[in-house]
Design an enzyme around this catalytic site. Structure first.
Site, PDB file in Angstrom:
ATOM      1  N   CYS B  60       0.834  -1.191   0.000  1.00 61.03           N
ATOM      2  CA  CYS B  60       0.000   0.000   0.000  1.00 61.03           C
ATOM      3  C   CYS B  60       0.875   1.249   0.000  1.00 61.03           C
ATOM      4  O   CYS B  60       1.855   1.331   0.746  1.00 61.03           O
ATOM      5  CB  CYS B  60      -0.901  -0.007   1.236  1.00 61.03           C
ATOM      6  SG  CYS B  60      -1.868   1.499   1.407  1.00 61.03           S
ATOM      7  N   CYS B  63       0.247   2.866   3.811  1.00 60.76           N
ATOM      8  CA  CYS B  63       0.624   2.209   5.065  1.00 60.76           C
ATOM      9  C   CYS B  63       1.665   1.117   4.887  1.00 60.76           C
ATOM     10  O   CYS B  63       2.151   0.554   5.860  1.00 60.76           O
ATOM     11  CB  CYS B  63      -0.604   1.629   5.756  1.00 60.76           C
ATOM     12  SG  CYS B  63      -1.360   0.269   4.834  1.00 60.76           S
ATOM     13  N   CYS B  73      -4.283   2.554  -8.685  1.00 62.85           N
ATOM     14  CA  CYS B  73      -4.555   3.839  -9.320  1.00 62.85           C
ATOM     15  C   CYS B  73      -4.398   3.645 -10.821  1.00 62.85           C
ATOM     16  O   CYS B  73      -3.478   2.967 -11.279  1.00 62.85           O
ATOM     17  CB  CYS B  73      -3.553   4.881  -8.810  1.00 62.85           C
ATOM     18  SG  CYS B  73      -3.692   6.457  -9.655  1.00 62.85           S
ATOM     19  N   HIS B  86      -7.052   4.248   2.145  1.00 64.38           N
ATOM     20  CA  HIS B  86      -5.734   4.691   1.715  1.00 64.38           C
ATOM     21  C   HIS B  86      -5.686   5.032   0.238  1.00 64.38           C
ATOM     22  O   HIS B  86      -5.067   6.030  -0.151  1.00 64.38           O
ATOM     23  CB  HIS B  86      -4.678   3.634   2.053  1.00 64.38           C
ATOM     24  CG  HIS B  86      -4.503   3.461   3.529  1.00 64.38           C
ATOM     25  ND1 HIS B  86      -3.883   2.373   4.091  1.00 64.38           N
ATOM     26  CD2 HIS B  86      -4.879   4.242   4.561  1.00 64.38           C
ATOM     27  CE1 HIS B  86      -3.881   2.504   5.410  1.00 64.38           C
ATOM     28  NE2 HIS B  86      -4.481   3.626   5.720  1.00 64.38           N
ATOM     29  N   HIS B  90      -4.776   8.597  -1.633  1.00 70.28           N
ATOM     30  CA  HIS B  90      -3.830   8.799  -2.726  1.00 70.28           C
ATOM     31  C   HIS B  90      -4.480   9.599  -3.852  1.00 70.28           C
ATOM     32  O   HIS B  90      -3.886  10.531  -4.400  1.00 70.28           O
ATOM     33  CB  HIS B  90      -3.342   7.450  -3.251  1.00 70.28           C
ATOM     34  CG  HIS B  90      -2.700   7.523  -4.597  1.00 70.28           C
ATOM     35  ND1 HIS B  90      -1.363   7.825  -4.784  1.00 70.28           N
ATOM     36  CD2 HIS B  90      -3.207   7.349  -5.849  1.00 70.28           C
ATOM     37  CE1 HIS B  90      -1.081   7.829  -6.071  1.00 70.28           C
ATOM     38  NE2 HIS B  90      -2.167   7.549  -6.754  1.00 70.28           N
ATOM     39  N   CYS B 109     -14.465   6.317  -9.132  1.00 74.31           N
ATOM     40  CA  CYS B 109     -14.180   7.709  -9.499  1.00 74.31           C
ATOM     41  C   CYS B 109     -14.250   8.563  -8.246  1.00 74.31           C
ATOM     42  O   CYS B 109     -15.282   8.635  -7.580  1.00 74.31           O
ATOM     43  CB  CYS B 109     -15.218   8.204 -10.517  1.00 74.31           C
ATOM     44  SG  CYS B 109     -15.118   9.971 -10.855  1.00 74.31           S
ATOM     45  N   CYS B 112     -16.931  11.419  -8.464  1.00 77.80           N
ATOM     46  CA  CYS B 112     -18.313  10.944  -8.296  1.00 77.80           C
ATOM     47  C   CYS B 112     -18.508  10.281  -6.941  1.00 77.80           C
ATOM     48  O   CYS B 112     -19.640  10.015  -6.535  1.00 77.80           O
ATOM     49  CB  CYS B 112     -18.670   9.915  -9.361  1.00 77.80           C
ATOM     50  SG  CYS B 112     -18.671  10.555 -11.027  1.00 77.80           S
ATOM     51  N   CYS B 183     -48.950 -26.531 -19.707  1.00 74.20           N
ATOM     52  CA  CYS B 183     -47.899 -25.778 -19.018  1.00 74.20           C
ATOM     53  C   CYS B 183     -46.602 -26.573 -18.964  1.00 74.20           C
ATOM     54  O   CYS B 183     -45.517 -25.999 -18.936  1.00 74.20           O
ATOM     55  CB  CYS B 183     -48.341 -25.360 -17.617  1.00 74.20           C
ATOM     56  SG  CYS B 183     -48.921 -26.721 -16.594  1.00 74.20           S
ATOM     57  N   HIS B 466     -49.271 -27.442 -11.326  1.00 71.19           N
ATOM     58  CA  HIS B 466     -49.033 -26.420 -12.351  1.00 71.19           C
ATOM     59  C   HIS B 466     -47.537 -26.162 -12.471  1.00 71.19           C
ATOM     60  O   HIS B 466     -46.825 -26.078 -11.460  1.00 71.19           O
ATOM     61  CB  HIS B 466     -49.776 -25.143 -11.967  1.00 71.19           C
ATOM     62  CG  HIS B 466     -49.666 -24.061 -12.985  1.00 71.19           C
ATOM     63  ND1 HIS B 466     -49.996 -24.242 -14.302  1.00 71.19           N
ATOM     64  CD2 HIS B 466     -49.231 -22.780 -12.879  1.00 71.19           C
ATOM     65  CE1 HIS B 466     -49.787 -23.120 -14.960  1.00 71.19           C
ATOM     66  NE2 HIS B 466     -49.320 -22.213 -14.127  1.00 71.19           N
TER      67      HIS B 466
END
Lengths: 103, 559
Positions: B60, B63, B73, B86, B90, B109, B112, B183, B466
């Site tokens: 990461c 951390c 990313c 985390h 970034h 995103c 958003c 049926c 049925h």
């Protein structure tokens, strides 16, 4: 992530053990086993359906973000993991660790 | 999924901004593909311990912990944890907009503040994962790898043909009228309509009912009825349709399912499959490659093992579906799941000593074990709910207990190869493998994965019940009750009392580097056509010359 790390030795061991499990592939193997067992118990289908229907219900009111869905469903999902599955995975992890740590 | 859908209006505006710039779009998609490929490749190999990890997972960026589930990313090489925010940190610090969960391929995103869907990502992800699976498939006989999947892009001729077409607006869903206790037929027909392989076969004109000239012996071409049925369903008319001709042909061909009484849906299923097989191209009695056998046919194997000398007699039987017993040894049925039924089906059972004696040592204590030798592209299960205590149908009992079945199923543990390998490992004293597939040559796992697409349910008693069914259209479930079609949820489907379930393989496997037989015959036909035309031309020329000669003679006669 560990709910109990009161023992300082456990706390110190957690990170290196986790690292070794990931590098070995043990982590992925156990995660795959967990996913299989959760699927067989119907847990995955249940929460897939629940989250989908929650998102569908919120469509007209601007939608719902993944974070919100997770926040709402995660506690219930964690609680509904069948105890048999929980015990089985804990057992697998325990067996693995017993081979690696001296008690 | 055939075309890249660019310019999708519902796309997140920040993504649209990046996609608007050619270079930025390329960079983003390349990075996306790289992280998906990294994870997909890693997943093909984690199952088998032994060699050292070639590439360690990333740490990461905030951390430093090793990432068991990386969120990468999409603008720079960083990756981070999701849980403690985390990766979001970034993105905020650097001003980068997007990150992707390498496990699922979902893209987040930061502007958003949510995961955003885009068909471009989904398509890339599917193609990348498939490519990794193909690379990881090891054949025993051939050294060549699997033929890589190439998405279809129309060539100039096809492009021209497409431009001339008029798209038919249709739902692809129509109710079926009940023609008098039919049926049982309607639910099976709906399962055929929802069956991607059958649907594609008929919609791609492989059996054109207007051109079909059945031989003298088979006036009832049921395959034509399938073609007509699918054409009706994929038409502008969404009113309920009455499959009258289908019913009539089925009655004529199979007496077991004829007459206006209620019939068993499974009986109709098998009868219909046999009729369509008999009237389809490529139909043979052995190793048939007709559409029915290509879709439904698998192989069951039974191993009869002698307890004393260990000799195993293997016998394979073709099958079109799997019928599972619901009754347990204790006589009651509780907590039934599809997996538990399959386990029971493939569990070794002791044979009656009077039935069998070993060819090698003559002893009579044997165990028999069933397994699936060859998995069909469409796997059909029937739960034996109707117990016939005697030949008299009215004395039968219906087992009402619900059976839980999953939306996706992995058949590896019930296949012959995997079972044999697991037995071998057990006998040689090795620890049971921690993974589903005990050996790399039997994988990858994806080859055994199936998705549910139709469920036939029965309510009521044996002779007075049925049938209804649930069928999936893309990712949405619908309930079909004769002519009434309603939108339903996955859980409504899974909680119903299933009588039959249909699963389709997630990824098809096919013989690589081969021209399909229908293309070969088409080319042969084209050559023959050219020959015939040449013959016709010659005939015409001959006649023309004869006429000239006649005209000349007439003229001479006049003079």
């Amino acid at each position: 992530m560990p709910s109990v790390a009161k023992d300082t030795r456990s706390a110190a061991l957690y990170a290196p053990l986790r690292r070794r499990m990931i590098e070995n592939g043990d982590w992925d193997r156990i995660a795959a086993r967990l996913a299989r067992e959760l699927n067989e118990s119907g847990w995955i289908d249940k929460f897939k359906d629940q989250s989908k229907e929650m998102a569908r219900a919120a469509e007209n009111t601007g939608g719902i973000s993944v974070d919100t869905l997770m926040a709402e469903l995660a506690p219930q999902a964690q609680g509904e993991v069948p105890s048999a599955v929980r015990q089985d995975i804990i057992g697998v992890i325990r067996k693995l660790l017993e081979k690696q740590i001296e008690f | 999924m055939a075309f890249e859908v660019d310019g999708d209006p519902s796309r997140c505006s920040h993504l649209a901004a990046i996609f608007g710039d050619h270079a930025e779009r390329k960079a983003l998609l390349n990075r996306y593909e790289a992280v998906i490929q990294w994870n997909a490749s890693r997943l093909q190999h984690f199952a088998y311990p032994a060699k050292r990890r070639k590439i360690a997972p990333p740490e990461c960026c905030v951390c430093g912990t090793l990432l068991s589930r990386a969120y990468a990313c999409l603008h720079c090489p960083a990756a981070g944890c999701w849980q403690d925010g985390h990766i979001k940190q970034h993105l905020q610090d650097t001003g980068h907009d997007f990150c992707a969960d390498v496990k699922t391929g979902y893209v987040f995103c930061i502007e958003c503040e949510d995961f955003v869907y885009d068909a471009t990502f989904e398509r890339r992800q599917k193609l990348t994962r498939l490519a990794e699976e193909e690379k990881a498939t090891v054949f025993e006989a051939s050294k060549r790898l699997r033929e890589p999947f190439k998405p279809w892009t129309p060539d100039t001729k096809e492009q021209a043909a497409l431009e001339g077409t008029i798209a038919t607006p249709c739902q692809g869903r129509r109710g079926l009228l009940n023609l008098g206790q039919t049926c049982y037929m309607n639910v099976i027909l709906q399962s055929f309509i929802a069956n991607p392989l059958l649907r594609n076969y008929y919609l791609s004109d492989k059996h054109n009912s207007r051109l079909c000239r059945p031989q003298q012996t088979q006036v009832n071409c049921t395959s034509c009825e399938m073609d007509k049925l699918l054409a009706e369903v994929y038409s502008e008319n969404s009113a309920p349709y009455g499959p009258v001709d289908f019913l009539a042909k089925t009655w004529r061909a199979s007496t077991e399912v004829s007459g206006y009484a209620q019939h068993d849906a499974h009986e109709f299923f098998i009868a219909a499959l046999n009729q369509i097989h008999a009237t389809s191209r490529g139909s043979t009695s052995l190793q048939c490659i007709c559409i029915i056998h290509s879709t439904f046919a698998g192989l069951l194997q039974s191993d009869v093992k002698c307890e004393r000398c260990g000799k195993v007699a293997e016998k394979t039987d073709p099958m079109l579906d799997i019928s599972l017993e619901l009754k347990g040894e204790h006589g009651h049925e509780q907590d039934l799941t599809l997996a538990s039924c399959l386990r029971r089906y493939t569990h070794p059972e002791k044979l009656d000593p009077n039935e069998y004696s070993c060819v090698k040592c003559g002893k009579t204590s044997h165990t028999k074990r069933m397994s699936i030798r060859k998995l069909p592209p469409v796997l059909s299960f029937q739960f034996k709910r109707f117990e016939h205590k005697s030949a008299d149908r009215s004395a039968a009992r219906k087992i009402e207990a619900p059976v839980r079945f999953p939306a996706s199923l992995n058949m590896a543990p019930y296949t012959t190869l995997v079972m044999h390998k697991q037995e071998l490992l057990k006998e040689s004293g090795n620890a049971p493998p921690a993974t589903l597939i005990p050996d790399k040559t039997l994988g990858p796992e994806a080859l055994y994965e199936y998705d549910l697409f139709a469920v036939v349910c029965h309510e009521g008693q044996i002779d007075n019940g049925h049938y209804t069914c649930y069928a999936r259209s893309h990712d949405e479930w619908y309930r079909y009750d004769d002519d009434k079609v309603t939108h339903a949820t996955l859980s409504a489907c899974l909680n119903s009392q299933a009588y039959m379930c249909f699963y389709v393989k997630r990824h098809l496997d096919y013989k690589p580097y081969m021209t399909p037989s229908y293309v070969v015959t088409r080319e042969q036909e084209a050559v023959k056509e050219k020959e015939r035309e040449r013959e016709k031309e010659k005939e015409k020329e001959k006649e023309a010359r004869m006429k000239e000669v006649d005209v000349d003679e007439e003229l001479l006669a006049v003079i």
